[in-house]
Design an enzyme around this catalytic site. Sequence first.
Site, PDB file in Angstrom:
ATOM      1  N   ASP A  16       0.854  -1.191   0.000  1.00  0.00           N
ATOM      2  CA  ASP A  16       0.000   0.000   0.000  1.00  0.00           C
ATOM      3  C   ASP A  16       0.890   1.241   0.000  1.00  0.00           C
ATOM      4  O   ASP A  16       2.119   1.120  -0.035  1.00  0.00           O
ATOM      5  CB  ASP A  16      -0.966  -0.016   1.201  1.00  0.00           C
ATOM      6  CG  ASP A  16      -2.323   0.588   0.818  1.00  0.00           C
ATOM      7  OD1 ASP A  16      -2.333   1.729   0.322  1.00  0.00           O
ATOM      8  OD2 ASP A  16      -3.351  -0.083   1.011  1.00  0.00           O
ATOM      9  N   HIS A  55      -2.679   2.864  -4.868  1.00  0.00           N
ATOM     10  CA  HIS A  55      -2.102   2.489  -3.568  1.00  0.00           C
ATOM     11  C   HIS A  55      -0.684   1.933  -3.753  1.00  0.00           C
ATOM     12  O   HIS A  55      -0.320   0.912  -3.176  1.00  0.00           O
ATOM     13  CB  HIS A  55      -3.000   1.468  -2.853  1.00  0.00           C
ATOM     14  CG  HIS A  55      -4.275   2.080  -2.324  1.00  0.00           C
ATOM     15  ND1 HIS A  55      -4.283   3.020  -1.324  1.00  0.00           N
ATOM     16  CD2 HIS A  55      -5.578   1.894  -2.673  1.00  0.00           C
ATOM     17  CE1 HIS A  55      -5.540   3.386  -1.062  1.00  0.00           C
ATOM     18  NE2 HIS A  55      -6.344   2.727  -1.872  1.00  0.00           N
ATOM     19  N   GLU A 113      -9.570   2.672  -5.780  1.00  0.00           N
ATOM     20  CA  GLU A 113      -9.101   4.017  -5.468  1.00  0.00           C
ATOM     21  C   GLU A 113      -7.849   4.407  -6.259  1.00  0.00           C
ATOM     22  O   GLU A 113      -6.812   4.719  -5.676  1.00  0.00           O
ATOM     23  CB  GLU A 113      -8.847   4.116  -3.950  1.00  0.00           C
ATOM     24  CG  GLU A 113     -10.125   3.849  -3.156  1.00  0.00           C
ATOM     25  CD  GLU A 113      -9.936   3.844  -1.642  1.00  0.00           C
ATOM     26  OE1 GLU A 113     -10.859   4.281  -0.958  1.00  0.00           O
ATOM     27  OE2 GLU A 113      -8.879   3.392  -1.153  1.00  0.00           O
TER      28      GLU A 113
HETATM   29  C1  ACM Z   1     -11.045  -0.430   0.114  1.00  0.00           C
HETATM   30  O1  ACM Z   1     -11.577  -0.375   1.238  1.00  0.00           O
HETATM   31  N1  ACM Z   1     -10.459   0.633  -0.409  1.00  0.00           N
HETATM   32  C2  ACM Z   1     -11.062  -1.648  -0.655  1.00  0.00           C
END
Ligand code: ACM
Length: 526
Positions: free
Chosen positions: A194, A267, A330
Amino acid sequence: MKRTIAILCLLLVSRVAFAQQVSIFPAPVSMECRSGYFVFDGSNAFELHPDNTQMREAVEVFAERFGRSSGMDIQVAAKGDIVCSLSEKVDNPEGYELTVTPKKIRITASTPAGVFYALQSVRQLLPPQVESAEVAEGVAWRIPCVVVKDAPRFAYRGAMFDVCRNFFDKEFILQYIDILALHKINRFHWHLTDDQGWRIEIDRYPKLTSVGAFRDRTMLTQTVVKPRVWDNTPVGGFFTRNDVREVVEFARKRNIEVIPEIEMPGHALAALSAYPQYSCTGGPFEVDGKWGVFNDIFCPKEETFAFLQNILDEVVELFPSRYVHIGGDEAPKVRWKRCHHCQELMEREGLENETELQAWFTNRMETYLRQKGKTVIGWDEILDGDINRSAVVMSWRGYEGGMKAARRGHDVIMCPNKYLYFDYYQFDNDRGPLEKRHRIPLEKVYCFNPVPEGLDAAEQSHIMGVQANMWTEYVRTPEYAQYLLFPRLTAYSEMAWGTNGDYGAFLERLKDFEKRYEVIGINYAK
Ligand code: ACM
Ligand code: ZN
């Protein structure tokens, strides 16, 4: 009269059940209590049909746990009083039948996984001291006579843990996996990469961990609150290849498939801090100590694909799992919109917009992994474009992603954040960080319905199961992680197994189970 007798019988059964503390989590499909006990006296042995490596492994974990707490050694022998047999009579591959009489424990299952689960039930029929790390004195090592018939509703019963936002070490992960096995949860989704840390050692790219696994500081305030307050204590750590092998093997013996998650294209900041050449701008970047969604993501250049594929080659070698999770959530398109390379690529491939570019990216990685025999899982954002049907969708932003996916013919795992994100707070007077703004009380987890209304039978058959997710932005210690996880994970396991019923009765049964948490040393929410 008949009714009165029936009620009396019921009362008697429930009193007997209570007195003997006969309760198994998740509740079995059916359980009848009989009179008497099977006593463990040091002379017990396993009799296995067939006696092979898989069957020996299926009983070994129980024998180890029981040996540690009772001091008794249960070996495999030609004749024994704990008889485990494989039979086609049991049709669910994880199902089992368990019959306990004063003389024998008989276990029948169609696979060693079912035998393993029957023994997890035996583990729970034993006094809570069976969880003790050392020999417990003065314990009556016996289990009540019962007949149990059991099988799970869903094939996929997962739990995700994020070791990136804060690092949790191997010992914690191993203990968590054993607790998952106790709850008959069969997938551990390991969120390994991440923005705030890259946590898996990759031989070919050492900087992923020497640079990407460490950060200088961590934001204590919420993202939207200014001025920001920082904790300047460095945070870091990663799992070596040997650690990973150990975790995977430990889990395998407990019928748990470990599914690695390598996030892309978003991420990705920890990876890009180590290798900025795979971004659109070239960086430089830092492993970030703030939370949220970051604009700098992987740039879909040939070099980036080579980089990611080389990483995945090592990941595939370390994880025998059927599934590999490639994130996909995201991923802002800010950089891609301004990047010459990205825009040229879209032109060349006839892609209308950056959303289609992400789908193109995902499909390319999906194809790569499929050729290696893997099934890809992605967060529900991957549905924003047209994705290969062989990709499995994890529905986290509510039910909608899962429904859309099932209608398109994707397999689906349900983990909507308002029900199954255990980093969200539990009690009104215990809101925790405001950013985790949904309250998820125990009952909401217990009563969750994984199969949404409005899907036809064919679409419903795509719902493979459920998953509980644990993100750790604001979770800095194992104790706090456990506080958020328990008892919600116990409620979750019963829902995932498909035997969730009366919530009040569940709460009653839970009182006994808390003794088990205590012996294990789990800091549960009281
Ligand atoms: C997430 O909670 N962004 C998968
Ligand atoms: Zn780019």
